[in-house]
Design a protein around this motif. Structure first.
Motif, PDB file in Angstrom:
ATOM      1  N   LEU A 102       0.765  -1.310  -0.094  1.00  0.00           N
ATOM      2  CA  LEU A 102      -0.028   0.022  -0.181  1.00  0.00           C
ATOM      3  C   LEU A 102       1.055   1.169  -0.032  1.00  0.00           C
ATOM      4  CD1 LEU A 102      -2.854  -0.924   2.443  1.00  0.00           C
ATOM      5  CD2 LEU A 102      -2.926  -0.692  -0.015  1.00  0.00           C
ATOM      6  N   VAL A 148      -1.781  10.637 -13.335  1.00  0.00           N
ATOM      7  CA  VAL A 148      -2.102   9.529 -13.960  1.00  0.00           C
ATOM      8  C   VAL A 148      -1.197   8.403 -13.321  1.00  0.00           C
ATOM      9  CG1 VAL A 148      -2.013   8.260 -16.323  1.00  0.00           C
ATOM     10  CG2 VAL A 148      -3.178  10.503 -15.941  1.00  0.00           C
ATOM     11  N   PHE A 155      -2.121   7.345 -10.106  1.00  0.00           N
ATOM     12  CA  PHE A 155      -3.261   6.156 -10.118  1.00  0.00           C
ATOM     13  C   PHE A 155      -2.846   4.924 -10.712  1.00  0.00           C
ATOM     14  CE2 PHE A 155      -6.127   4.463 -13.136  1.00  0.00           C
ATOM     15  CZ  PHE A 155      -7.377   4.261 -12.430  1.00  0.00           C
ATOM     16  N   VAL A 168      -0.992   3.039  -7.604  1.00  0.00           N
ATOM     17  CA  VAL A 168      -2.129   2.590  -6.709  1.00  0.00           C
ATOM     18  C   VAL A 168      -2.688   1.717  -7.060  1.00  0.00           C
ATOM     19  CG1 VAL A 168      -4.068   3.375  -5.204  1.00  0.00           C
ATOM     20  CG2 VAL A 168      -2.410   5.097  -5.495  1.00  0.00           C
ATOM     21  N   SER A 221      -7.617  -5.370   0.191  1.00  0.00           N
ATOM     22  CA  SER A 221      -7.374  -4.723  -0.938  1.00  0.00           C
ATOM     23  C   SER A 221      -8.431  -3.301  -0.259  1.00  0.00           C
ATOM     24  CB  SER A 221      -8.139  -4.993  -1.959  1.00  0.00           C
ATOM     25  OG  SER A 221      -9.273  -5.204  -2.294  1.00  0.00           O
ATOM     26  N   LEU A 222      -7.993  -2.109  -1.048  1.00  0.00           N
ATOM     27  CA  LEU A 222      -8.560  -1.071  -0.796  1.00  0.00           C
ATOM     28  C   LEU A 222     -10.155  -0.949  -1.091  1.00  0.00           C
ATOM     29  CD1 LEU A 222      -7.206   1.325   0.714  1.00  0.00           C
ATOM     30  CD2 LEU A 222      -6.819   2.284  -1.660  1.00  0.00           C
ATOM     31  N   TRP A 223     -10.364  -2.118  -2.100  1.00  0.00           N
ATOM     32  CA  TRP A 223     -11.942  -1.807  -2.561  1.00  0.00           C
ATOM     33  C   TRP A 223     -12.354  -3.366  -2.704  1.00  0.00           C
ATOM     34  CZ3 TRP A 223      -8.349   0.685  -5.270  1.00  0.00           C
ATOM     35  CH2 TRP A 223      -7.897   0.013  -6.687  1.00  0.00           C
TER      36      TRP A 223
END
Lengths: 303, 292
Positions: free
Chosen positions: A227, A281, A284, A287, A301-303
C-alpha cells in the motif's frame, strides 16, 4: 431468486436514496467537476475567456514541460523523497513495535506509546516552525550543541544537501509511533501457544522474535508495504512547501510545490494542470497496480 | 515472556529500556526546550544558555502573544472552522455511509465505485481552485469547509462499522413501525457513538491543522486560521506589531521566546486534550484496519 425491477428497488430504498442524494451531489460538484477541468491542460486557458472561449492546443504544455530543464529535477526530487521515505520510514514502526513488545514493564510501555503517538497530531505548520527554529544557525538549539562540540554552525535549511535528510527524519519523528499501532495489534493476535512451543524447543527471545513474532506479522508487513509503494509519490504539499526555499529548490522542489508556484502564483493554469495530470495518472497507475497485487495475495485490498 | 532470564537477555532488557527512553526524549525534548525558552529571562535566551530548564521566570512573551490581535483572530477563525466543519463533515459522512452499508441498495455498487474512484484520482490543484473560484467560494468560510467535507476513507470506515450492526436490531425496529430514517436515528446512530466520536475527532484535528486550503483559497487576512498566523509570525518574519524592541510594560521581549510562545500557544489545545482522547484515535486506526 429474481431481483425486483429498478423501479421497485427505488421505491423500496427511497429513504436511502434520499439520504445519499446530498452526498452524491457533493461528490459531483467538488470531485467530479474538477476532474473535467483537466481539459484545460489541452487548451490555452484564460480566466476571462473561460473553458468555452479558450483555444485548443493539444499537447503543447506537456511538450513544454518535458523540454523544460526543471522537469527532470522536479520528477527526480519527487521520486527520491518518496523512495527515501519508504526505505527509512517503512521499517521504523516495525522495529519500534518489536521493541515495545519486548518491554516487560507495562506502565513504561504505555507511556512510551502515548508519547510516541503525539507528534502525529501536530500540524505541519507547527512541525516546520519547530524545525526552522531549532535548526536556525544563529539561535537554534541544535547549532548551539554543534558549536559546543567545536564545529561550525550549519545553515540546515539553506543548504540543499540537507533537505532530504531533514524531511525524511522529521517524517519518521512524526509517524513512527502512530505507524507502530497496526503492527502491535498484529502481534497481539499471535497465538501464545506458538511461543510456548518455541520455548519448549529451547528458543531464546531472539529466536522467538525471528521464528514466531516476525512470521506472525509478515502478512501485515507485506500489505502495508504494498500500500505504501502505491502512495509513495504522494509527497504532501504542506511540509515541503513550508521547509523549502529558493536556496534549496534543486533538492526540495517537488511536483506539488512546482504546480502551486507556476499555477496559482504565476497564473500558468494550463501548464500547471498538464504537469499535475501527468503525475496524477502515474500515481493512479501505481495505486491501481499495487492494489491488484495485494488483492492477488488474497489478504486485503482498498476496495 | 521468558521465565528463565540469562545474562544476555537481561542485557537486552536494559538496552531496550534505554533505547525507548531515548526515543521518548526525542519526542519530548523539542517541547521542553520551546517551553523553557518561552518563559526564560531575555538575558540567558540571547546568550543561548537555555536548554531544557527555564532560566528565570518571565511570561512577557505570552503577554505579547495575546496582545497581538492576529493570534486572537486566528484562534477565533480556527474554532469556527473546526466546529462548523466537523459538524457538517460528520453529518454528510453519516448520510453517505449508512445507505451504502445496506447490502442490496439500489445503485449501491455504482455509488460505492464513484466514491472509491475519488481516492485514486482527482482533478488536481488547478482545476479544483478554478472550480471553487467559479462557485464564488474564494475568501469565504466555506472554502475551509467544503473542499474536504467528506473524506472517502472515513466514509468507508463508517460504512464498515454500520455493516457490523446486527440486522435483527433494524428489523425489530421495522416491526415496531419505525421508518428507515427513524431506525437510523434511534437505533443505528446510538450504537455507533464510538465510531462517530473517533471520526469526528479525526475530522476536527484535520481542520485544525489545515494550512493548505487557507493558503490557496483565502486572501482576506480576517479569515486566516491560526496555522497561517503562526506561519506568518514564525517563518515569514512578519512580526507585525510585535518586535524585539516591542515591550510589555516597558521590558523588551526576545524574538526567539516570542516565536516559541506562538508555536506553543498554537499547539496547546492539542497537547491538553491529547492524553484524554488518545485511545479514541487508536480505536480509529483499528476500525480502519478491518476492511469490509
Amino acid at each position: 431468486m429474481k431481483s425486483p425491477s429498478i423501479a421497485k428497488q427505488l421505491k423500496r430504498d427511497r429513504a436511502f436514496v434520499l439520504m445519499f442524494a446530498p452526498v452524491l451531489l457533493y461528490f459531483i460538484l467538488f470531485k467530479y467537476v474538477p476532474m473535467f477541468g483537466i481539459v484545460i491542460s489541452f487548451m490555452d486557458y484564460n480566466l476571462f475567456k473561460g473553458i468555452t472561449g479558450s483555444e485548443w492546443v493539444g499537447f503543447k504544455y506537456y511538450a513544454q514541460f518535458f523540454e523544460n530543464r526543471d522537469a527532470f529535477v522536479i520528477i527526480k526530487n519527487t521520486v527520491l523523497l518518496g523512495a527515501y521515505k519508504l526505505l527509512f520510514g517503512f521499517p521504523a514502526p516495525i522495529v519500534l513495535a518489536l521493541l515495545l513488545n519486548e518491554l516487560r514493564h507495562a506502565i513504561f510501555k504505555r507511556f512510551v506509546q502515548t508519547v510516541s503517538y503525539l507528534p502525529h497530531f501536530l500540524s505541519n505548520v507547527v512541525v516546520a516552525s519547530m524545525l526552522i527554529m531549532l535548526l536556525s544557525p544563529s539561535t537554534g538549539w541544535v547549532n548551539r550543541i554543534i558549536e559546543g562540540l567545536g564545529f561550525p554552525a550549519i545553515s540546515f535549511l539553506q543548504e540543499s544537501e540537507w533537505f532530504r535528510s531533514i524531511y525524511v527524519l522529521s517524517e519518521i519523528w512524526q509517524q513512527v509511533g502512530w505507524g507502530s499501532i497496526l503492527y502491535l495489534a498484529a502481534i497481539t493476535t499471535i497465538d501464545p501457544q506458538l511461543y510456548e512451543a518455541a520455548r519448549m524447543d529451547g528458543a531464546g527471545r531472539w529466536k522467538q522474535t525471528l521464528h514466531v513474532t516476525l512470521p506472525g506479522i509478515a502478512a501485515t508487513v507485506v500489505i502495508m508495504f504494498i500500500l505504501q509503494i502505491g502512495h509513495a509519490l504522494e509527497i504532501g504539499f504542506e511540509k515541503v512547501f513550508l521547509l523549502s526555499n529558493a536556496a534549496t529548490y534543486d533538492t526540495s522542489d517537488v511536483i506539488a510545490t512546482y504546480v502551486y508556484r507556476v499555477g496559482i502564483l504565476q497564473g500558468g493554469f494550463s501548464y500547471a494542470t498538464a504537469i499535475d495530470l501527468f503525475m496524477g495518472v502515474i500515481g493512479f497507475l501505481l495505486v491501481y497496480a499495487t492494489n491488484q497485487l495485494s488483492r492477488r495475495l488474497g489478504e486485503t485490498s482498498l476496495w | 515472556m521468558v521465565k528463565n532470564r540469562n545474562g544476555l537477555s537481561l542485557l537486552f532488557d536494559y538496552a531496550n529500556v534505554l533505547v525507548m527512553a531515548l526515543l521518548t526524549c526525542a519526542m519530548l525534548f523539542p517541547f521542553l526546550h520551546m517551553a523553557a525558552v518561552s518563559i526564560s529571562d531575555p538575558g540567558p535566551v540571547v546568550a543561548g544558555r537555555v536548554a531544557l530548564w527555564p532560566k528565570g521566570l518571565n511570561f512577557d512573551a505570552y503577554a505579547a502573544v495575546f496582545q497581538d490581535k492576529r493570534i486572537l483572530i486566528g484562534y477565533k477563525n480556527t474554532l469556527i472552522y473546526v466546529v462548523l466543519g466537523t459538524t457538517l463533515s460528520l453529518f454528510f459522512s453519516i448520510l453517505g455511509a449508512y445507505p451504502l452499508s445496506r447490502r442490496n441498495l439500489v445503485f449501491g455498487r455504482t455509488f460505492m465505485m464513484l466514491i472509491v474512484f475519488t481516492m485514486l484520482f482527482s482533478g488536481g490543484l488547478i482545476p479544483t481552485y478554478l472550480v471553487i473560484r467559479s462557485y464564488g467560494l474564494l475568501d469565504t468560510i466555506w472554502a475551509m469547509v467544503l473542499p474536504g467535507l467528506v473524506s472517502p476513507y472515513y466514509l468507508i470506515v463508517m460504512r464498515t462499522f454500520f455493516q457490523g450492526i446486527p440486522r435483527e436490531l433494524e428489523e425489530s425496529g421495522k416491526i415496531d413501525g419505525l421508518s428507515d430514517w427513524m431506525i437510523m436515528l434511534r437505533i443505528v446512530l446510538p450504537l455507533s457513538m464510538p465510531v462517530l466520536l473517533t471520526i469526528g475527532l479525526f475530522y476536527a484535528v484535520g481542520i485544525w491543522s489545515n494550512f493548505f486550503s487557507a493558503l490557496i483559497f483565502l486572501r482576506n487576512e480576517d479569515l486566516h486560521p491560526l496555522q497561517v498566523m503562526i506561519r506568518n509570525i514564525v517563518m515569514v518574519g512578519q512580526v507585525g506589531d510585535m518586535t524585539v524592541s516591542e515591550s510589555v510594560g516597558g521590558r523588551p521581549v526576545v524574538l526567539e521566546s516570542l516565536k516559541y510562545a506562538v508555536i506553543l500557544v498554537g499547539t496547546l489545545p492539542i497537547l491538553c486534550v491529547y492524553p484524554f482522547i488518545q485511545k479514541h484515535f487508536v480505536q480509529g486506526v483499528m476500525i480502519g484496519s478491518v476492511k469490509g
